[in-house]
Design an enzyme around this catalytic site. Structure first.
Site, PDB file in Angstrom:
ATOM      1  N   TYR A  97       1.099 -14.673   3.440  1.00  0.00           N
ATOM      2  CA  TYR A  97      -0.014 -15.376   3.926  1.00  0.00           C
ATOM      3  C   TYR A  97      -0.348 -16.765   3.252  1.00  0.00           C
ATOM      4  O   TYR A  97      -0.444 -17.917   3.689  1.00  0.00           O
ATOM      5  CB  TYR A  97      -1.339 -14.843   4.437  1.00  0.00           C
ATOM      6  CG  TYR A  97      -1.294 -13.972   5.672  1.00  0.00           C
ATOM      7  CD1 TYR A  97      -1.095 -14.401   6.828  1.00  0.00           C
ATOM      8  CD2 TYR A  97      -1.227 -12.479   5.530  1.00  0.00           C
ATOM      9  CE1 TYR A  97      -1.157 -13.791   8.242  1.00  0.00           C
ATOM     10  CE2 TYR A  97      -1.217 -11.653   6.868  1.00  0.00           C
ATOM     11  CZ  TYR A  97      -1.174 -12.294   7.906  1.00  0.00           C
ATOM     12  OH  TYR A  97      -1.225 -11.685   9.065  1.00  0.00           O
ATOM     13  N   GLU A 192       4.233  17.866  -3.761  1.00  0.00           N
ATOM     14  CA  GLU A 192       4.436  17.299  -2.489  1.00  0.00           C
ATOM     15  C   GLU A 192       3.089  16.997  -1.756  1.00  0.00           C
ATOM     16  O   GLU A 192       2.807  15.852  -1.299  1.00  0.00           O
ATOM     17  CB  GLU A 192       5.521  17.696  -1.705  1.00  0.00           C
ATOM     18  CG  GLU A 192       5.703  17.180  -0.253  1.00  0.00           C
ATOM     19  CD  GLU A 192       6.635  17.941   0.519  1.00  0.00           C
ATOM     20  OE1 GLU A 192       7.424  18.639  -0.205  1.00  0.00           O
ATOM     21  OE2 GLU A 192       6.815  17.769   1.814  1.00  0.00           O
ATOM     22  N   ASP A 244       8.116  21.078  -0.851  1.00  0.00           N
ATOM     23  CA  ASP A 244       8.419  22.114  -0.036  1.00  0.00           C
ATOM     24  C   ASP A 244       9.888  22.547  -0.120  1.00  0.00           C
ATOM     25  O   ASP A 244      10.766  21.628  -0.535  1.00  0.00           O
ATOM     26  CB  ASP A 244       8.439  21.600   1.532  1.00  0.00           C
ATOM     27  CG  ASP A 244       6.760  21.562   1.907  1.00  0.00           C
ATOM     28  OD1 ASP A 244       6.072  22.148   1.163  1.00  0.00           O
ATOM     29  OD2 ASP A 244       6.604  20.915   3.082  1.00  0.00           O
TER      30      ASP A 244
END
Lengths: 364, 364
Positions: A97, A192, A244
């Site tokens: 911007y 995680e 996991d």
């Protein structure tokens, strides 16, 4: 510390701009030299533990067709210089911007300004944060035996004690370059899921194990990886990953944390955590702890086979090849919350202490 | 506070279980009564500012075909009771894994246990967090004039001063029911993006404006909404939302924060923040501040038209209808970082102070 780190970057910007200026004053065509950012220009540095760029570079000479990009690159370098000098920072989106005030050098879309930023980053061999361009996404959460030293907006020194957040946590800022650390933790546990982090906080695990807990909340952001990396370097303590037990956890999360990613190889020296090792959940844990599982999905199988074939990190580590083949043979994946089957405190009182007795057995 | 809040829930569980037991002992068929959770069973309570359930309910009688669900519901109620009594908590995923020890009442997939949990929640008219079932996702980040009172694992009282985190922040825990608050802030500013939050923290905005900054990080999680709600109730201060000027910001983020969502109507009385009003970015701001924009995407236009037609909240508020129609006519959306065009400090030194001079003009 701030000075020794930012001064060279500032000098690099000024030197590079001066080169361009002198070429122009001599009536020559200025050239800018940027390393090629792609997997084809990458190798795995096993000793240093991360991907690194090979020598290929692209040269951008000032011509009629490159004049806009050339101008944008110089304007972006000028913005970085201003941010460094004023101790400010800009998100990638803000930088886009700001360019709306650059007249014809303004960017039409943010991906354009992001690309120029990546080029400058690679050109100077620094990470974007050192140029004071910061990502949009926040870092991660921290609880445990760590004191973070930061400053308030008036420059006063702040001691942030991460043992004092109760059920909450310290939220890692987007820019971590200036933080300092104190404490005597034994290790960093990078987790995680927010759910498992909350479980370990609830059961005061950082107190029991004298450690620092970091919640990555999925694939760790740049700020989170850089935070863990700087923390590990400064405190000289190991980093263990607890994610996991599936290909997403192994490669998208752990591999990214440890070795970096292919398409951002020019950054890996800052963002990877080569010292990290893999606590769990491993395919063998499923057997040893009789964990409930889910069948591997097609995408899991594809990701695992891709890793065996193409991932330089996996190809380097036979232990990982064995683990992946074991997972494929078993045909199942496991979530880190699966230990709850044996009681909510099992992970804190049984699994983690048992694993930590033999950290040498962790996957690399 | 903890006692007065949890005791009724505990009593409800015990009463409900006793009903079932007495029916069984009398040789009758026990029945459980759960409100229907769907948009068709919802109305918009304009005065109270949120969606609420109508009276429809489904009765589950113990028969051969319902015996498994019936058993699962009772086991889940027993788990909630145990968690409340032991001051523990379980994530939705942990609760699923705990069920792996329930023999034939174990759940095959987590969506099944989530559904039973939702039923119990609706049955007792409480939010899941009061049953000590907590979501996986973390809350949001906080900086500013607020002291959060929490306890450590040993029960010691902790004072968490959110003015003391430098460039970092206080990370809201997943379960906020027991937190207490102190401070004299004038308002709460709920911010969509981590990037804008970091900007306001960097420029010390909470100090200048005497406020509390909350980073929602996109659509606010349950924990984040509940935190803002409890904070607003306790401190009796207004909540202003500062999000991107697009249909996603207006409805998915702001509308969810303020009025709740349709498919979780049984929860809205806990999770909505009816006191919230909309600071910006409005379509009118684009004109007033000459902001750079992007064209509306097809999905934006569809979402806006859907809202005009079907959203009870929008249908109730003519101001919102006018704003949406203005946006559709202009054909553009705007991001909250767009103010950077006028300089990085413009949002802090110009936009926010100008808007806050006339909070009565905020969209409802």
């Amino acid at each position: 510390m701030s000075k020794t780190k930012t001064k060279p970057v500032l000098e690099k910007i000024v030197d590079s701009a001066r080169d361009v200026q002198q070429k122009v004053l001599k009536g020559q065509k200025p050239v800018m030299d940027t390393p090629v950012r792609s997997l084809a220009n990458v190798k795995y540095l096993a000793k240093r533990g991360h991907f690194e760029m090979l020598g290929k570079s692209k040269k951008r000479t000032l011509t009629v067709s490159t004049v806009k990009t050339f101008a944008q690159t110089l304007k972006m370098m000028a913005l970085a210089k201003e941010l460094i000098v004023t101790s400010d920072m800009a998100t990638k989106r803000e930088a886009y911007y700001i360019s709306k005030n650059w007249g014809k050098a303004g960017f039409a879309e943010q991906p354009e300004s992001d690309t120029i930023m990546d080029d400058i980053e690679a050109m100077f061999g620094v990470n974007r944060e050192q140029l004071k361009f910061i990502p949009e996404e926040k870092g991660g959460d921290v609880a445990g035996r760590l004191v973070v030293i930061d400053k308030d907006a008036k420059g006063n020194r702040l001691r942030i004690d991460c043992t004092k957040f109760g059920s909450g946590a310290y939220s890692i800022p987007i820019d971590v370059e200036e933080l300092e650390f104190q404490g005597r933790a034994d290790f960093i546990l990078a987790i995680e899921t927010a759910g498992m982090f909350q479980r370990l906080v609830k059961y005061d695990y950082w107190d029991k194990a004298n450690c620092i807990l970091v919640s990555m909340g999925g694939v760790p952001t740049r700020a989170c990886r850089r935070f863990i990396r700087r923390l590990a370097d400064k405190m000289r303590i190991p980093v263990y990953a607890f994610v996991d037990g599936d290909p997403y956890g192994y490669f998208n999360i752990y591999r990214t944390l440890k070795a970096g990613s292919g398409n951002a190889a020019h950054l890996n020296q800052y963002f990877c955590v080569p010292i990290a090792s893999f606590l769990g959940v491993t395919p063998q844990d499923i057997i040893d702890y009789k964990l409930p599982t889910h069948p591997l999905k097609d995408v899991d199988i594809k990701r695992a086979k891709d890793a065996l074939r193409n991932d330089p990190f996996v190809k380097h580590h036979t232990e990982w090849q064995a683990a992946i083949n074991q997972m494929l043979k078993m045909g199942v994946r496991v979530e880190q919350q699966a230990f709850a089957k044996h009681g909510l405190d099992f992970v804190v009182n049984e699994y983690l202490p048992a694993k930590l007795k033999n950290t040498k057995k962790f996957l690399p």
